[in-house]
Design a protein around this motif. Structure first.
Motif, PDB file in Angstrom:
ATOM      1  N   ALA A 169     -16.412   0.037  -2.037  1.00  0.00           N
ATOM      2  CA  ALA A 169     -16.675  -0.856  -0.790  1.00  0.00           C
ATOM      3  C   ALA A 169     -15.567  -1.402  -0.192  1.00  0.00           C
ATOM      4  O   ALA A 169     -15.798  -2.127   0.542  1.00  0.00           O
ATOM      5  N   GLY A 170     -14.354  -1.184  -0.671  1.00  0.00           N
ATOM      6  CA  GLY A 170     -12.856  -1.715  -0.232  1.00  0.00           C
ATOM      7  C   GLY A 170     -12.531  -2.929  -0.603  1.00  0.00           C
ATOM      8  O   GLY A 170     -11.844  -3.813   0.161  1.00  0.00           O
ATOM      9  N   THR A 171     -13.269  -3.530  -1.719  1.00  0.00           N
ATOM     10  CA  THR A 171     -12.994  -4.690  -2.382  1.00  0.00           C
ATOM     11  C   THR A 171     -12.014  -4.900  -3.393  1.00  0.00           C
ATOM     12  O   THR A 171     -11.850  -3.915  -4.242  1.00  0.00           O
ATOM     13  N   LEU A 172     -10.922  -5.671  -3.017  1.00  0.00           N
ATOM     14  CA  LEU A 172      -9.880  -5.979  -4.163  1.00  0.00           C
ATOM     15  C   LEU A 172     -10.595  -6.556  -5.483  1.00  0.00           C
ATOM     16  O   LEU A 172     -11.399  -7.554  -5.410  1.00  0.00           O
ATOM     17  N   ARG A 173     -10.575  -5.987  -6.613  1.00  0.00           N
ATOM     18  CA  ARG A 173     -11.045  -6.739  -7.887  1.00  0.00           C
ATOM     19  C   ARG A 173      -9.669  -6.712  -8.923  1.00  0.00           C
ATOM     20  O   ARG A 173      -8.824  -6.055  -8.938  1.00  0.00           O
ATOM     21  N   PRO A 224      -2.800   2.508   2.560  1.00  0.00           N
ATOM     22  CA  PRO A 224      -3.824   1.949   3.450  1.00  0.00           C
ATOM     23  C   PRO A 224      -4.913   1.319   3.228  1.00  0.00           C
ATOM     24  O   PRO A 224      -5.388   0.460   3.451  1.00  0.00           O
ATOM     25  N   ALA A 225      -5.683   2.023   2.073  1.00  0.00           N
ATOM     26  CA  ALA A 225      -6.987   1.407   1.687  1.00  0.00           C
ATOM     27  C   ALA A 225      -6.666  -0.104   0.803  1.00  0.00           C
ATOM     28  O   ALA A 225      -7.429  -0.913   0.860  1.00  0.00           O
ATOM     29  N   VAL A 226      -5.615   0.038   0.103  1.00  0.00           N
ATOM     30  CA  VAL A 226      -5.076  -1.297  -0.620  1.00  0.00           C
ATOM     31  C   VAL A 226      -4.679  -2.114   0.394  1.00  0.00           C
ATOM     32  O   VAL A 226      -5.338  -3.468   0.267  1.00  0.00           O
ATOM     33  N   ALA A 227      -3.851  -1.795   1.280  1.00  0.00           N
ATOM     34  CA  ALA A 227      -3.479  -2.767   2.462  1.00  0.00           C
ATOM     35  C   ALA A 227      -4.796  -3.461   3.153  1.00  0.00           C
ATOM     36  O   ALA A 227      -4.705  -4.566   3.518  1.00  0.00           O
ATOM     37  N   ALA A 228      -5.600  -2.642   3.550  1.00  0.00           N
ATOM     38  CA  ALA A 228      -6.884  -2.865   4.187  1.00  0.00           C
ATOM     39  C   ALA A 228      -7.701  -4.086   3.245  1.00  0.00           C
ATOM     40  O   ALA A 228      -8.313  -4.900   3.806  1.00  0.00           O
ATOM     41  N   ALA A 229      -7.836  -3.904   2.026  1.00  0.00           N
ATOM     42  CA  ALA A 229      -8.535  -4.620   1.085  1.00  0.00           C
ATOM     43  C   ALA A 229      -7.759  -6.110   1.186  1.00  0.00           C
ATOM     44  O   ALA A 229      -8.401  -7.077   1.179  1.00  0.00           O
ATOM     45  N   LEU A 230      -6.455  -6.171   1.004  1.00  0.00           N
ATOM     46  CA  LEU A 230      -5.613  -7.354   1.095  1.00  0.00           C
ATOM     47  C   LEU A 230      -5.734  -7.904   2.340  1.00  0.00           C
ATOM     48  O   LEU A 230      -5.926  -9.214   2.411  1.00  0.00           O
ATOM     49  N   ASP A 231      -5.914  -7.264   3.590  1.00  0.00           N
ATOM     50  CA  ASP A 231      -6.037  -7.772   4.675  1.00  0.00           C
ATOM     51  C   ASP A 231      -7.349  -8.387   4.745  1.00  0.00           C
ATOM     52  O   ASP A 231      -7.527  -9.642   5.425  1.00  0.00           O
ATOM     53  N   ARG A 232      -8.429  -7.865   4.457  1.00  0.00           N
ATOM     54  CA  ARG A 232      -9.737  -8.431   4.602  1.00  0.00           C
ATOM     55  C   ARG A 232      -9.816  -9.567   3.564  1.00  0.00           C
ATOM     56  O   ARG A 232     -10.482 -10.421   3.962  1.00  0.00           O
ATOM     57  N   ALA A 233      -9.065  -9.587   2.509  1.00  0.00           N
ATOM     58  CA  ALA A 233      -9.136 -10.962   1.817  1.00  0.00           C
ATOM     59  C   ALA A 233      -8.311 -12.137   2.287  1.00  0.00           C
ATOM     60  O   ALA A 233      -8.194 -12.911   1.555  1.00  0.00           O
ATOM     61  N   GLY A 234      -7.452 -11.739   3.358  1.00  0.00           N
ATOM     62  CA  GLY A 234      -6.471 -12.704   4.008  1.00  0.00           C
ATOM     63  C   GLY A 234      -5.488 -13.092   3.263  1.00  0.00           C
ATOM     64  O   GLY A 234      -4.808 -14.300   3.270  1.00  0.00           O
ATOM     65  N   LEU A 235      -4.942 -12.060   2.626  1.00  0.00           N
ATOM     66  CA  LEU A 235      -3.363 -12.171   1.694  1.00  0.00           C
ATOM     67  C   LEU A 235      -2.442 -11.476   2.269  1.00  0.00           C
ATOM     68  O   LEU A 235      -2.279 -10.199   2.661  1.00  0.00           O
ATOM     69  N   ASP A 236      -1.271 -12.249   2.403  1.00  0.00           N
ATOM     70  CA  ASP A 236      -0.150 -11.908   2.850  1.00  0.00           C
ATOM     71  C   ASP A 236       0.373 -10.907   2.023  1.00  0.00           C
ATOM     72  O   ASP A 236       0.378 -10.957   0.818  1.00  0.00           O
ATOM     73  N   HIS A 237       0.963  -9.755   2.207  1.00  0.00           N
ATOM     74  CA  HIS A 237       1.554  -8.736   1.178  1.00  0.00           C
ATOM     75  C   HIS A 237       2.551  -7.949   2.052  1.00  0.00           C
ATOM     76  O   HIS A 237       2.838  -7.918   3.028  1.00  0.00           O
ATOM     77  N   PRO A 238       3.440  -6.944   1.001  1.00  0.00           N
ATOM     78  CA  PRO A 238       4.402  -6.267   1.516  1.00  0.00           C
ATOM     79  C   PRO A 238       4.023  -5.021   2.377  1.00  0.00           C
ATOM     80  O   PRO A 238       2.671  -4.783   2.239  1.00  0.00           O
ATOM     81  N   PRO A 239       4.715  -4.402   3.040  1.00  0.00           N
ATOM     82  CA  PRO A 239       4.335  -3.420   4.190  1.00  0.00           C
ATOM     83  C   PRO A 239       3.872  -2.324   3.344  1.00  0.00           C
ATOM     84  O   PRO A 239       3.396  -1.228   4.179  1.00  0.00           O
ATOM     85  N   GLU A 240       4.357  -2.084   2.251  1.00  0.00           N
ATOM     86  CA  GLU A 240       3.955  -0.843   1.302  1.00  0.00           C
ATOM     87  C   GLU A 240       4.200  -1.291  -0.017  1.00  0.00           C
ATOM     88  O   GLU A 240       4.345  -2.280  -0.264  1.00  0.00           O
ATOM     89  N   PHE A 241       3.807  -0.120  -1.149  1.00  0.00           N
ATOM     90  CA  PHE A 241       3.950  -0.300  -2.266  1.00  0.00           C
ATOM     91  C   PHE A 241       5.329  -0.743  -2.572  1.00  0.00           C
ATOM     92  O   PHE A 241       6.267  -0.156  -2.019  1.00  0.00           O
ATOM     93  N   THR A 242       5.741  -1.708  -3.458  1.00  0.00           N
ATOM     94  CA  THR A 242       7.021  -2.053  -4.016  1.00  0.00           C
ATOM     95  C   THR A 242       7.706  -1.263  -4.890  1.00  0.00           C
ATOM     96  O   THR A 242       8.812  -1.111  -5.074  1.00  0.00           O
ATOM     97  N   HIS A 243       6.402  -0.638  -5.743  1.00  0.00           N
ATOM     98  CA  HIS A 243       6.975   0.421  -6.630  1.00  0.00           C
ATOM     99  C   HIS A 243       6.103   1.572  -6.624  1.00  0.00           C
ATOM    100  O   HIS A 243       5.108   1.599  -7.558  1.00  0.00           O
ATOM    101  N   PRO A 244       6.217   2.455  -5.654  1.00  0.00           N
ATOM    102  CA  PRO A 244       5.287   3.576  -5.560  1.00  0.00           C
ATOM    103  C   PRO A 244       5.567   4.497  -6.803  1.00  0.00           C
ATOM    104  O   PRO A 244       6.693   4.780  -7.370  1.00  0.00           O
ATOM    105  N   ILE A 245       4.424   5.188  -7.432  1.00  0.00           N
ATOM    106  CA  ILE A 245       4.591   5.967  -8.381  1.00  0.00           C
ATOM    107  C   ILE A 245       4.087   7.379  -7.992  1.00  0.00           C
ATOM    108  O   ILE A 245       2.836   7.300  -7.379  1.00  0.00           O
TER     109      ILE A 245
END
Length: 178
Positions: free
Chosen positions: A59-63, A115-136
């Motif tokens: 559903a696009g929700t951060l858990r 993009p799916a992660v950033a969208a969930a963070l945005d919907r929750a109103g959480l400031d975040h980095p512009p991309e993964f800080t540690h991409p794997i």
């Protein structure tokens, strides 16, 4: 990538870990800064600035769940849009995402899940980095079927030495289901 939306990642980790996860128990949904603040306040066993386990449900929700939780348990055994570890810091009563990765060896999400992660963070109103800080980068060996983490663009299986594909293939045909 799915033309209809973000890629869904199904669990590709060990079956015994999948079997231990309960479908009726999932990580705590975070839909606002207030949700996050209240949840972090209840996490007395963990420093809030240490990484937590997260998934983005379908559903696009951060858990969120405590750090040593399995991603598949946080997701209630369901597929996800993203998964990894996340850290927060507080400044004047406001929580901000300081570090975030796609580190989940159970779901092995591609860095393109951002993009799916950033969208969930945005919907929750959480400031975040512009991309993964540690991409794997995860890849499955077509020879021995083992999960691999690609380091320094070295697409070679750490188990059998076979070349690894350059595109995400963790749920390719022949991947065992839990």
């Amino acid at each position: 990538m799915n033309l209809l939306g973000p890629r869904e990642y199904r669990y590709v980790g060990p079956a015994d870990i999948f079997d231990q996860a309960r479908p009726d128990r999932r990580g705590h949904p975070i839909t606002s800064h207030d949700d996050l603040s209240a949840w972090l306040t209840r996490q007395t066993a963990q420093d809030p600035e240490e990484p937590f386990t997260y998934v983005i449900d379908l559903a696009g929700t951060l858990r969120l769940a405590p750090q040593r939780s399995e991603h598949v348990a946080c997701a209630g055994r369901e597929p996800v849009l993203g998964a990894g570890e996340i850290s927060f810091a507080s400044s004047r009563g406001t929580w901000t995402v300081t570090e975030i990765s796609n580190q989940s060896t159970g779901y092995c999400p591609d860095p393109s899940s951002w993009p799916a992660v950033a969208a969930a963070l945005d919907r929750a109103g959480l400031d975040h980095p512009p991309e993964f800080t540690h991409p794997i980068v995860f890849r499955r060996c077509s020879q021995c079927r083992q999960r691999n983490i690609v380091k320094d663009d070295n697409y070679v299986c750490a188990v059998c030495g076979n070349s690894l594909p350059t595109t995400w293939n963790m749920d390719s045909p022949g991947t065992p289901l839990p």
